[in-house]
Design an enzyme around this catalytic site. Structure first.
Site, PDB file in Angstrom:
ATOM      1  N   ALA A 103      56.192 137.645 -16.870  1.00 25.62           N
ATOM      2  CA  ALA A 103      56.691 137.300 -15.529  1.00 25.62           C
ATOM      3  C   ALA A 103      55.556 136.593 -14.804  1.00 25.62           C
ATOM      4  CB  ALA A 103      57.137 138.564 -14.782  1.00 25.62           C
ATOM      5  N   ALA A 104      55.365 135.312 -15.104  1.00 27.80           N
ATOM      6  CA  ALA A 104      54.073 134.667 -14.870  1.00 27.80           C
ATOM      7  C   ALA A 104      53.928 133.915 -13.556  1.00 27.80           C
ATOM      8  CB  ALA A 104      53.770 133.709 -16.024  1.00 27.80           C
ATOM      9  N   ALA A 105      55.000 133.434 -12.942  1.00 22.69           N
ATOM     10  CA  ALA A 105      54.859 132.611 -11.735  1.00 22.69           C
ATOM     11  C   ALA A 105      54.232 133.429 -10.602  1.00 22.69           C
ATOM     12  CB  ALA A 105      56.210 132.065 -11.308  1.00 22.69           C
TER      13      ALA A 105
ATOM     14  N   LYS B 115      47.706 134.944 -12.848  1.00 27.35           N
ATOM     15  CA  LYS B 115      47.271 135.790 -13.959  1.00 27.35           C
ATOM     16  C   LYS B 115      47.309 135.027 -15.278  1.00 27.35           C
ATOM     17  CE  LYS B 115      48.344 140.100 -11.627  1.00 27.35           C
ATOM     18  NZ  LYS B 115      48.895 139.496 -10.397  1.00 27.35           N
TER      19      LYS B 115
ATOM     20  N   GLU C 112      58.577 132.421 -17.077  1.00 26.23           N
ATOM     21  CA  GLU C 112      59.150 132.727 -15.764  1.00 26.23           C
ATOM     22  C   GLU C 112      60.655 132.488 -15.831  1.00 26.23           C
ATOM     23  OE1 GLU C 112      60.263 133.825 -12.276  1.00 26.23           O
ATOM     24  OE2 GLU C 112      58.164 134.110 -12.911  1.00 26.23           O
TER      25      GLU C 112
ATOM     26  N   CYS D  93      51.953 145.065  -7.481  1.00 19.49           N
ATOM     27  CA  CYS D  93      51.218 144.991  -6.209  1.00 19.49           C
ATOM     28  C   CYS D  93      51.849 145.975  -5.231  1.00 19.49           C
ATOM     29  CB  CYS D  93      51.209 143.561  -5.655  1.00 19.49           C
ATOM     30  SG  CYS D  93      52.834 142.797  -5.498  1.00 19.49           S
TER      31      CYS D  93
END
Length: 460
Positions: free
Chosen positions: A107-109, A113, A131, A228
């Protein structure tokens, strides 16, 4: 200020006295941190405080207007929340970063990271940066293209679509979509959207993605899970759930006490009153179940090994020291991967619906080669191509796609740079300069006094 249910949650987690410290942290200035691209920028600035857990991270004394710094657009650094840079320290403790690894960022967008991952990995490793949301996927590709590492491909699919790749990855990162409690100080919108019901929704979705991610690991492979947020439902209880339902074993990590990272029963937590950063939770697992490994087979995906007669002409555009595999799309677009990643490409490509190498090279129009924007920003573009240095004013004109003038520019294609950071391509035709900066990337801020449009809600 906070929702009543959130106050009760944090008082229960921290205790009354420490909760007051947590609350007082919200009255302090928000730390501003960036992470340097070591392949493009030797030094960001002198005398900046460093981020303790990432050697490339620094804190800025105040928040500049990043949009008006051409170095940002050239991928010289990434604006990233300091707590999320803790990923680097976790990588150092859990994987052999010198080895050639197959890595998936699920889940990169927007890409913070992923840029950290590829900077930490060996040049022989391959990162798949995924993503699911199409609009966020375009942002991800832009950010990774500007970062400039060639051993990255992007995918745009749901986590369940990776099922054919069971047992293939040495490392999977799941920066899970969450309720965003750790962003309350930076983004009041996150607070408005928070509710106990939304927390439960996020926790259930995270368990679903964890269940889909776990089988993708090789035996002994590492899964890093982070959010987060603070609450146990999305953090500790999901880790506990994984022990009961998945073949994942949590790993013990060690951080210096002066870092301020709090070890919890399951995982490690950053709090804004303990660290110079925002809320962040991270943990690592090892996969213990043995899955059958897939055999290598000819690539049958969208991108195929290039076979056109003029492909050797690409060598004049790429660093002579870069050994690459040329790829071609059905539309004639050319791209490249490091030759060291060829076997990974052969193994993974047939099982992916669509993947896009981040190092797009360009296209041939008749006998003329039209270079792609990402080639200009790549760390493997040929160092001896014509290259024009721009001052700040001209660089901003270039990035806005405004008209500007240069003298003594040879006919044909040239790179343009600001402080030795490449920004893109121009083409000179009999003294007229054509600006080839992508229109979808152009900056729209006209004055230094305009509001800062940088994203506020992402820990990346």
């Amino acid at each position: 200020m906070f929702p009543t249910a959130f106050v009760a949650q944090m008082q229960g987690q921290l205790g009354t006295t420490e909760y007051e410290d947590f609350l007082n942290a919200f009255a302090l200035p928000i730390p501003v941190s960036v992470r340097r691209n070591s392949l493009k920028l030797k030094n960001l600035e002198e005398n900046y405080d460093g981020v303790k857990w990432n050697k490339e991270g620094v804190y800025l004394p105040d928040r500049p207007i990043f949009t008006l710094d051409p170095r940002l657009h050239g991928g010289a650094y990434y604006v990233q929340e300091a707590s999320s840079m803790l990923l680097w320290a976790v990588l150092e403790q859990t994987v052999d970063l010198a080895a050639p690894l197959k890595v998936l960022d699920l889940a990169a967008a927007p890409g913070g990271k992923s840029t950290l991952l590829v900077a930490a990995l060996s040049a022989e490793s391959l990162l798949i940066s995924n993503e699911v949301i199409k609009t966020r996927y375009q942002i991800l590709r832009e950010n990774l293209g500007k970062w400039g590492y060639p051993n990255v491909v992007c995918t745009n699919q749901d986590s369940r679509e990776f099922a054919p790749l069971q047992g293939q990855f040495d490392l999977v990162l799941l920066d899970a979509p969450c309720s965003g409690e750790g962003l309350f100080r930076k983004d009041p919108t996150a607070m408005k959207e928070w509710s106990p019901e939304h927390v439960q929704f996020c926790a259930a979705r995270q368990r679903r993605i964890l269940a889909e991610a776990s089988p993708l690991l090789k035996p002994g492979g590492i899964l890093i899970y982070c959010t987060c947020t603070y609450n146990d439902f999305e953090n500790a209880l999901n880790v506990e759930w994984s022990q009961d339902n998945l073949d994942l074993v949590p790993l013990s990590l060690t951080f210096p006490s002066e870092w301020g990272i709090q070890a919890r029963e399951f995982g490690y937590q950053c709090y804004p009153h303990r660290v110079k950063g925002e809320g962040f939770f991270i943990t690592a697992f090892r996969q213990e179940k043995k899955h059958p490994l897939l055999k290598a087979s000819p690539a049958k995906g969208f991108w195929k090994i290039g076979n056109r007669k003029n492909t050797p002409g690409l060598e004049t555009w790429l660093d002579p020291g870069f050994s690459y595999l040329a790829l071609e799309s059905p539309h004639g677009e050319l791209a490249a991967l490091p030759k060291a990643c060829e076997s990974f490409f052969m193994e993974l490509s047939p099982s992916l619906r669509r993947w896009d190498p981040i190092l797009e090279l360009g296209t041939f129009k008749h006998q003329d080669f039209i270079p792609a924007p990402t080639l200009a920003l790549s760390t493997v573009v040929h160092p001896k191509l014509p290259n024009q240095s721009l001052d700040l004013s001209t660089a901003l004109k270039y990035l806005r796609k405004d008209v500007f003038e240069l003298t003594d520019v040879p006919n044909g294609w040239s790179l343009v740079n600001f402080e030795n950071i490449n920004l893109g391509w121009i083409k000179s035709i009999k003294g007229r300069i054509n600006n080839y900066y992508p229109k979808e990337w152009r900056i729209r801020m006209a004055t230094p006094n305009a509001p800062n449009p940088e994203p506020k809600s992402s820990p990346d």
